[in-house]
Design a protein around this motif. Structure first.
Motif, PDB file in Angstrom:
ATOM      1  N   ASN A   2       0.824  -1.179   0.000  1.00 39.24           N
ATOM      2  CA  ASN A   2       0.000   0.000   0.000  1.00 39.24           C
ATOM      3  C   ASN A   2       0.873   1.249   0.000  1.00 39.24           C
ATOM      4  O   ASN A   2       2.042   1.223   0.329  1.00 39.24           O
ATOM      5  CB  ASN A   2      -0.941   0.011   1.212  1.00 39.24           C
ATOM      6  CG  ASN A   2      -0.177  -0.050   2.515  1.00 39.24           C
ATOM      7  OD1 ASN A   2       0.449   0.919   2.912  1.00 39.24           O
ATOM      8  ND2 ASN A   2      -0.233  -1.195   3.169  1.00 39.24           N
ATOM      9  N   SER A   4       0.402   3.916   1.810  1.00 32.01           N
ATOM     10  CA  SER A   4       0.297   4.694   3.039  1.00 32.01           C
ATOM     11  C   SER A   4       1.339   4.266   4.036  1.00 32.01           C
ATOM     12  O   SER A   4       1.847   3.153   3.980  1.00 32.01           O
ATOM     13  CB  SER A   4      -1.097   4.523   3.641  1.00 32.01           C
ATOM     14  OG  SER A   4      -1.311   3.173   3.939  1.00 32.01           O
ATOM     15  N   ASP A   6       1.735   3.344   7.803  1.00 32.99           N
ATOM     16  CA  ASP A   6       0.924   2.935   8.947  1.00 32.99           C
ATOM     17  C   ASP A   6       1.592   3.390  10.224  1.00 32.99           C
ATOM     18  O   ASP A   6       2.711   2.983  10.514  1.00 32.99           O
ATOM     19  CB  ASP A   6       0.785   1.409   8.929  1.00 32.99           C
ATOM     20  CG  ASP A   6      -0.074   0.898  10.048  1.00 32.99           C
ATOM     21  OD1 ASP A   6      -0.514   1.727  10.865  1.00 32.99           O
ATOM     22  OD2 ASP A   6      -0.298  -0.312  10.094  1.00 32.99           O
ATOM     23  N   CYS A  24      -0.876   8.608   6.043  1.00 25.25           N
ATOM     24  CA  CYS A  24      -2.309   8.546   6.313  1.00 25.25           C
ATOM     25  C   CYS A  24      -2.543   8.703   7.813  1.00 25.25           C
ATOM     26  O   CYS A  24      -1.734   8.260   8.630  1.00 25.25           O
ATOM     27  CB  CYS A  24      -2.886   7.225   5.835  1.00 25.25           C
ATOM     28  SG  CYS A  24      -2.755   6.956   4.056  1.00 25.25           S
ATOM     29  N   PHE A  26      -5.320   7.495   9.515  1.00 26.17           N
ATOM     30  CA  PHE A  26      -5.983   6.307  10.059  1.00 26.17           C
ATOM     31  C   PHE A  26      -6.783   6.643  11.308  1.00 26.17           C
ATOM     32  O   PHE A  26      -6.763   5.899  12.288  1.00 26.17           O
ATOM     33  CB  PHE A  26      -4.969   5.204  10.384  1.00 26.17           C
ATOM     34  CG  PHE A  26      -4.298   4.624   9.176  1.00 26.17           C
ATOM     35  CD1 PHE A  26      -5.030   4.192   8.084  1.00 26.17           C
ATOM     36  CD2 PHE A  26      -2.923   4.518   9.130  1.00 26.17           C
ATOM     37  CE1 PHE A  26      -4.414   3.665   6.970  1.00 26.17           C
ATOM     38  CE2 PHE A  26      -2.293   3.996   8.015  1.00 26.17           C
ATOM     39  CZ  PHE A  26      -3.041   3.557   6.932  1.00 26.17           C
ATOM     40  N   ASP A 288      -5.344   3.316  -1.596  1.00 31.17           N
ATOM     41  CA  ASP A 288      -5.363   4.667  -1.060  1.00 31.17           C
ATOM     42  C   ASP A 288      -5.611   4.621   0.450  1.00 31.17           C
ATOM     43  O   ASP A 288      -5.859   3.563   1.029  1.00 31.17           O
ATOM     44  CB  ASP A 288      -6.397   5.534  -1.767  1.00 31.17           C
ATOM     45  CG  ASP A 288      -7.809   4.969  -1.650  1.00 31.17           C
ATOM     46  OD1 ASP A 288      -8.068   4.185  -0.709  1.00 31.17           O
ATOM     47  OD2 ASP A 288      -8.658   5.302  -2.488  1.00 31.17           O
ATOM     48  N   CYS A 289      -5.556   5.799   1.078  1.00 30.05           N
ATOM     49  CA  CYS A 289      -5.655   5.853   2.536  1.00 30.05           C
ATOM     50  C   CYS A 289      -7.009   5.379   3.039  1.00 30.05           C
ATOM     51  O   CYS A 289      -7.102   4.721   4.079  1.00 30.05           O
ATOM     52  CB  CYS A 289      -5.388   7.277   3.024  1.00 30.05           C
ATOM     53  SG  CYS A 289      -3.656   7.780   2.875  1.00 30.05           S
ATOM     54  N   GLU A 292      -7.143   1.559   2.817  1.00 30.30           N
ATOM     55  CA  GLU A 292      -6.253   0.987   3.822  1.00 30.30           C
ATOM     56  C   GLU A 292      -6.828   1.119   5.220  1.00 30.30           C
ATOM     57  O   GLU A 292      -6.760   0.203   6.037  1.00 30.30           O
ATOM     58  CB  GLU A 292      -4.890   1.669   3.741  1.00 30.30           C
ATOM     59  CG  GLU A 292      -3.831   1.077   4.667  1.00 30.30           C
ATOM     60  CD  GLU A 292      -3.382  -0.302   4.255  1.00 30.30           C
ATOM     61  OE1 GLU A 292      -2.705  -0.957   5.045  1.00 30.30           O
ATOM     62  OE2 GLU A 292      -3.727  -0.722   3.121  1.00 30.30           O
ATOM     63  N   SER A 293      -7.438   2.274   5.515  1.00 28.78           N
ATOM     64  CA  SER A 293      -8.043   2.487   6.823  1.00 28.78           C
ATOM     65  C   SER A 293      -9.230   1.552   7.043  1.00 28.78           C
ATOM     66  O   SER A 293      -9.403   0.994   8.133  1.00 28.78           O
ATOM     67  CB  SER A 293      -8.480   3.943   6.967  1.00 28.78           C
ATOM     68  OG  SER A 293      -9.102   4.166   8.223  1.00 28.78           O
TER      69      SER A 293
END
Length: 376
Positions: A2, A4, A6, A24, A26, A288-289, A292-293
């Motif tokens: 990904n 982003s 984390d 990101c 999150f 994308d964020c 992923e979130s």
């Protein structure tokens, strides 16, 4: 892979040419973890600790391992107990920095992996033992022995240790250097100057990282879920078919117990493992964020549902049997007797003790005449 960064999983130390994306936030995932981590996981730890401790205590003090199922039940309880003991530290590591050093980091993550594999494979062994005892009843006396179950359990623990070697090897305690980590106990305005160490994956090169981060969850899916699931489906389906042909008044209850065992296993573990399968398959895809979130939030919730199974195992496999419930009742009777012995007046303590011991003996006599199978 990904795009982003984390905040709860630090970047790999080897990747110097990675493009600079804006991290990101999150926020949704962090909010869910903040509730799930300290509260729901605490409930799981308490229930799992009490239930599995009672199972081990019952085997240690009142009930001897007289069958293969007993041996497997004891080992499942040990694996689940070790898991719930490690769970608070895992949650703390995911929410805050890890202050306990390298050895504790490797032991924590490695023991989690060992208990995961051993516990799931023991559940598969229980279903296999029930299959042999009920479907292959004529050959069960030749195939089922306590000594062979001890050997099988020993081999399972060794096998779980071997497949957990990558976890022991690649988890490290280190201070990330490529970007700052946002912890749950800090606010956006705070700037922490103290070193923040993590207990996470660390690799020397990107090829090793790609291989391990795909191989480890793939092994967990194959050996830690799908193999036990297929064994349980085959064995318990055969058990249900055999019980339906039997002319016994207990068959309906036994069938319900088997179906509950299968249903609870599937409900607890299937959603999380499907999400893990999706995450593993799409590891090299860009997300994308928002995606992923959403994935991280779903993984966090579904993983908590999977953790619930360690609390339900004592109810499903141990206390559902009449014999085990009688031993469990005996524990509380003895505790009551001890309490009455020390709280009652001196002149009546002997009478109270005699009454208690008589009650306990009747309970033991009844339990000795009952079946040890968790299907009755």
């Amino acid at each position: 892979m990904n795009i982003s960064n984390d905040p709860t999983s630090p970047p790999n130390e080897y990747d110097d040419n990675y493009p600079d994306y804006e991290p990101c936030s999150f926020s949704d995932s962090n909010s869910v973890n903040f509730v799930v981590g300290p509260y729901i996981h605490s409930i799981i730890c308490i229930l799992g600790l009490v239930g599995n401790s009672l199972v081990i205590l019952t085997f240690a003090l009142y009930k001897r391992t007289k069958s293969m199922t007993d041996v497997y039940l004891l080992n499942v309880a040990i694996a689940d107990l070790l898991f719930v003991l490690a769970l608070p530290f895992i949650v703390y590591n995911e929410m805050y920095s890890w202050p306990m050093g390298q050895v504790a980091c490797k032991l924590l993550r490695g023991s989690y992996s060992v208990n995961l594999y051993s516990g799931m494979l023991m559940l598969a062994c229980i279903s296999t033992d029930r299959y042999i005892a009920i479907v292959q009843a004529r050959r069960s006396f030749r195939l089922r022995s306590v000594s062979s179950s001890h050997i099988i359990c020993f081999l399972i623990w060794i096998f779980a240790l071997l497949v957990s070697v990558p976890t022991f090897h690649f988890y490290h305690w280190y201070e990330p250097s490529h970007h700052e980590i946002t912890w749950f106990n800090s606010t956006e305005e705070e700037e922490t100057t103290d070193p923040q160490y993590v207990c996470e994956w660390k690799f020397d090169d990107s090829n090793t990282a790609s291989i391990v981060k795909v191989a480890v969850p793939s092994t967990q899916l194959a050996i830690g879920f799908f193999l036990p699931l297929l064994i349980m489906i085959f064995c318990y389906t055969s058990v249900i078919i055999t019980l339906q042909k039997a002319k016994s008044y207990k068959r309906h209850k036994a069938i319900r117990v088997v179906m509950v065992v299968m249903l609870v296993f599937i409900v607890c573990h299937l959603p999380y493992n499907l999400a893990l399968l999706y995450e593993t398959v799409s590891y090299f895809e860009l997300r994308d964020c928002h995606a992923e979130s959403s994935l991280k939030t779903a993984m966090s919730v579904l993983q908590t549902v999977a953790y619930l199974h360690c609390c339900l195992n004592p109810l499903l496999y141990a206390f559902i049997g009449v014999n085990f419930r009688n031993h469990f009742r005996r524990i509380f009777q003895n505790l009551c007797c001890l309490g009455q012995r020390y709280l009652a007046p001196r002149h009546s303590s002997r009478v109270t003790s005699d009454i208690c011991m008589s009650t306990v003996r009747r309970s033991v006599d009844r339990s000795s005449r009952t079946s040890t199978s968790f299907l009755t």
